[in-house]
Write an enzyme that holds these catalytic residues in place. Structure first.
Site, short mmCIF file in Angstrom:
data_model
loop_
_atom_site.label_atom_id
_atom_site.label_comp_id
_atom_site.label_asym_id
_atom_site.label_seq_id
_atom_site.Cartn_x
_atom_site.Cartn_y
_atom_site.Cartn_z
N LYS A 33 37.76 31.83 35.86
CA LYS A 33 38.96 32.63 36.13
C LYS A 33 40.09 31.67 36.49
O LYS A 33 39.95 30.88 37.43
CB LYS A 33 38.66 33.58 37.30
CG LYS A 33 39.76 34.55 37.64
CD LYS A 33 39.24 35.60 38.63
CE LYS A 33 40.33 36.51 39.14
NZ LYS A 33 39.77 37.52 40.08
N ASP A 79 40.21 48.91 34.94
CA ASP A 79 39.78 47.61 34.42
C ASP A 79 39.07 46.80 35.51
O ASP A 79 38.48 45.76 35.22
CB ASP A 79 40.98 46.81 33.88
CG ASP A 79 42.13 46.75 34.86
OD1 ASP A 79 42.64 47.81 35.24
OD2 ASP A 79 42.52 45.63 35.25
P1 AMP Z 1 43.93 41.71 37.93
O1 AMP Z 1 45.06 42.27 38.70
O2 AMP Z 1 43.49 40.34 38.37
O3 AMP Z 1 42.79 42.65 37.77
O4 AMP Z 1 44.52 41.44 36.47
C1 AMP Z 1 45.02 42.45 35.66
C2 AMP Z 1 45.33 41.91 34.29
O5 AMP Z 1 46.36 40.93 34.36
C3 AMP Z 1 44.16 41.25 33.60
O6 AMP Z 1 44.24 41.55 32.23
C4 AMP Z 1 44.39 39.79 33.86
O7 AMP Z 1 43.79 38.99 32.86
C5 AMP Z 1 45.90 39.71 33.80
N1 AMP Z 1 46.42 38.59 34.58
C6 AMP Z 1 46.47 38.47 35.93
N2 AMP Z 1 47.02 37.30 36.30
C7 AMP Z 1 47.34 36.64 35.16
C8 AMP Z 1 47.93 35.38 34.86
N3 AMP Z 1 48.33 34.54 35.81
N4 AMP Z 1 48.10 35.04 33.56
C9 AMP Z 1 47.70 35.87 32.58
N5 AMP Z 1 47.15 37.06 32.78
C10 AMP Z 1 46.95 37.46 34.06
MG MG Z 2 41.09 42.69 36.97
#
Ligand code: AMP
Ligand code: MG
Length: 494
Positions: A120, A259
Site C-alpha cells: 500500500k 469499498d
Molecule cells: P481509501 O480512502 O484509502 O479507502 O481509498 C479510497 C480510494 O482512493 C481507493 O481507490 C484508493 O486506491 C484511492 N486512493 C487513496 N489515496 C490515494 C493516493 N494517494 N493515490 C492514489 N489513489 C489513492
Molecule cells: Mg479503501
C-alpha cells in the site's frame, strides 16, 4: 482453492506463490508494477506474522527486505496487479480501484491458507485518478499498530507484515515522509469489487467472481443447491459477527464505504479509525464525517446498508426473472437486522459474564450503557472494572444509580451456573484492559515521524499484544486521554 498455475518453488524467504486472482476475467485487474522508490529502509517488521506465514525474514538482510517490501526489486515469479473495484463513498457511487496499492502475489501459508501480499503506497496505477499513489509514514504505522491490536483482541483483520520508508516526501497538507505498508489479507475482494462487476453488466464475470469468492472464503457452501443465496447469507453472518466484535470493544472504523468492506469478513482499511473513550453512540472521530454517518452507534445499520448494495450485485445470480431475484434478495436481507442483533447480544452477554440467556438481559445491558453515557464513563475501563470481582470504587461509581445497577447485575449473575471466579475470569478474557488509546497512538506516531524514534511505538505494541493481561507497569496505558484531548480528530489525508 485449486489453481491452474502450480505454486512456485521455494525461494530464499519461503514464498509459496500462487496467482489465482489473475485467472479471473481481465476487466477485474490490471498488471501493475510498483514504482521504485529512492531510498527504502525498514521501519518495522512483524516477525510473529512472518513466522505464521512461513517466511524466513531473519534469513535476509535489512537491505534486501527494504528493497523487496518497497517493491524496488521483486522475485521474478511475482505477477503484480492492481485490482479494479467501485464503491459507495459516503453514500455516493464511484468507480475506484487500487489507486496506490499493488497485489504482489498470493502466498500459501504452512497452515494451507491462501493470503494476499499487497503493498500500500507503491506508486501510481491505472486506477490512481488524481492521486500520487503514495502513502505517508504516520498513517501506515497507524494501520500497523491498530491492525496488530485488533489481532490481539481476537477481531478478524488484515494484518501488517512491514512498513518501509521510501526516502521520498509525500505532499499532503504538510510535507510528510513517504512509506509503504505490506498488507496481508485473506483477500482484497470487497463489496465494491462486486459493485464494479455489476456495473459492467457482465454476468459471466459476475458469476466467476462469485464462484471464486465462495471457493476462497466460503468453500463449505460451494456445493449447496442455492449457493448464491447461501453466499449472501454467509457474508451477512460474517459481517454481523465482525461488527459485533467492533461494537464490543468500541472500535470505530470511520469510513465504512462499500469499498472498505471485505467479503472475507476481515476488518480492512485503517484510515480515520479510532477507539471510543467515554461511551457515546454518537462518537465520530473522522474530520470528514460531518454528518456522523459512520458514528459508533451507526456501524451496524451502515453494514446492513452496505450488504443491501452487495445483495443488489448478486441479483442476476438469484434468478433470471428480476422480480423473482429481488424477492429472493429482499427476503434474505430482511433477516439481517436480527442476525446483527443476535451477534451483538451474544458479544455483549459475554462482556456481562452471562452464559445463559434471559429475556431481560437486553434491558440490563441498556441500563448500564445509558448510565455510562449519562456519566461520561470510559467504555473500556468500565467493562474491565466490572470484570474484577469486586464492586468498583471511584468517582462515577459512588453514585446511587450505579449501586443499583450493580446490584441488579449481581442478582442476574446469581442465576448463572458457573462459580463467580470462573465468570470473572471469562469477563477478563473479553473485556480488555488495553486498547490503542488515541492519544497513545498519536504520541507513538509523532515520535516515529518527527524524531525517527520507534521506541514509543514498540512499547505500545508490546502492551497491545496482551490486551487482557494486566500488568502494573502498563497502568498508564489504561488511562483515557486528558480532558484537553477529548476532541480528538482523525484525518483522511493518508
Ligand atoms: P481509501 O480512502 O484509502 O479507502 O481509498 C479510497 C480510494 O482512493 C481507493 O481507490 C484508493 O486506491 C484511492 N486512493 C487513496 N489515496 C490515494 C493516493 N494517494 N493515490 C492514489 N489513489 C489513492
Ligand atoms: Mg479503501
Amino acid at each position: 482453492m485449486s489453481t491452474l498455475i502450480p505454486p512456485a518453488a521455494n525461494s530464499d524467504l519461503g514464498w509459496q506463490i500462487e496467482h489465482t486472482y489473475a485467472q479471473l476475467p481481465a476487466t477485474l485487474f490490471a498488471a501493475s508494477r510498483p514504482v521504485p522508490v529512492r531510498d527504502p529502509h525498514v521501519s518495522i517488521l512483524n516477525h510473529r506474522l512472518a513466522e505464521r506465514l512461513g517466511l524466513n525474514l531473519a534469513g535476509a538482510t535489512p537491505e534486501t527486505l527494504a528493497t523487496l517490501f518497497a517493491g524496488n526489486q521483486l522475485p521474478s515469479n511475482f505477477q503484480p496487479i492492481a485490482q479494479a473495484y467501485a464503491g459507495h463513498q459516503f453514500g455516493g457511487f464511484t468507480m475506484l480501484g487500487d489507486g496506490r496499492a499493488i497485489l504482489l502475489c498470493e502466498h500459501r501459508t504452512p497452515a494451507g491458507d491462501l493470503v494476499d501480499i499487497q503493498l500500500k503506497g507503491a506508486g501510481r496505477t491505472k486506477f490512481s485518478r488524481g492521486g500520487d499513489g503514495r502513502a505517508a509514514l504516520g498513517p501506515m504505522l497507524r494501520e500497523y499498530v491498530i491492525s496488530e491490536a485488533m489481532v490481539a483482541l481476537g477481531i478478524p483483520t488484515t494484518q501488517s507484515l512491514a512498513v518501509v520508508t521510501t526516502g521520498e516526501p509525500v505532499y499532503r497538507q504538510l510535507v510528510r515522509k513517504g512509506a509503504i505498508l505490506v498488507r496481508v489479507a485473506a483477500s482484497h475482494i470487497r463489496v465494491g469489487t462486486f459493485q464494479y462487476v455489476a456495473a459492467t453488466r457482465d454476468q459471466a464475470s459476475l458469476q466467476l467472481l462469485a464462484d471464486y469468492a465462495i471457493q476462497r472464503h466460503y468453500p463449505e457452501i460451494a456445493n449447496t443447491p442455492d449457493k448464491y443465496r447461501e453466499f449472501l447469507r454467509a457474508v451477512i453472518d460474517r459481517q454481523a459477527s465482525l461488527i459485533a466484535k467492533w461494537q464490543a470493544v468500541g472500535f470505530i472504523h470511520g469510513v465504512m464505504n462499500t469499498d472498505n468492506m471485505a467479503i472475507s469478513g476481515e476488518t480492512i482499511d485503517y484510515g480515520p479509525c479510532a477507539f471510543m473513550n467515554s461511551y457515546d453512540p454518537g462518537t465520530v472521530f473522522s474530520s470528514i464525517d460531518h454528518a456522523g454517518r459512520y458514528a459508533y452507534g451507526n456501524q451496524p445499520q451502515i453494514a446492513i446498508w452496505n450488504l443491501a448494495r452487495f445483495a443488489e450485485t448478486l441479483l442476476p445470480l438469484f434468478a433470471t426473472d428480476s422480480d423473482q431475484a429481488i424477492a429472493i434478495a429482499t427476503e434474505i436481507l430482511r433477516e439481517s437486522p436480527a442476525v446483527f442483533e443476535r451477534h451483538w447480544l451474544a458479544a455483549m452477554r459475554r462482556k456481562l459474564g452471562l452464559q445463559t440467556q434471559e429475556a431481560d438481559d437486553l434491558e440490563l445491558l441498556q441500563s448500564l450503557l445509558d448510565w455510562m453515557q449519562q456519566t461520561g464513563a470510559d467504555y473500556t475501563n468500565t467493562w474491565r472494572d466490572l470484570s474484577m470481582g469486586v464492586m468498583p470504587t471511584g468517582e462515577n461509581y459512588s453514585e446511587p444509580a450505579f449501586a443499583e445497577l450493580y446490584a441488579q447485575w449481581q442478582e442476574r449473575l446469581s442465576r448463572e451456573t458457573e462459580p463467580r471466579a470462573a465468570i470473572y475470569a471469562a469477563m477478563q478474557s473479553v473485556n480488555p484492559a488495553y486498547i490503542p488509546r488515541n492519544h497513545r497512538v498519536e504520541e507513538a506516531l509523532t515520535a516515529a515521524e518527527e524524531s525517527d524514534d520507534l521506541l514509543p511505538l514498540q512499547r505500545l505494541l508490546e502492551v497491545l499484544q496482551h490486551p487482557f493481561d494486566e500488568v502494573a507497569a502498563s497502568a498508564p496505558y489504561r488511562e483515557p486521554p486528558p480532558e484537553s484531548e477529548c476532541n480528538y480528530q482523525t484525518f483522511c489525508g493518508t
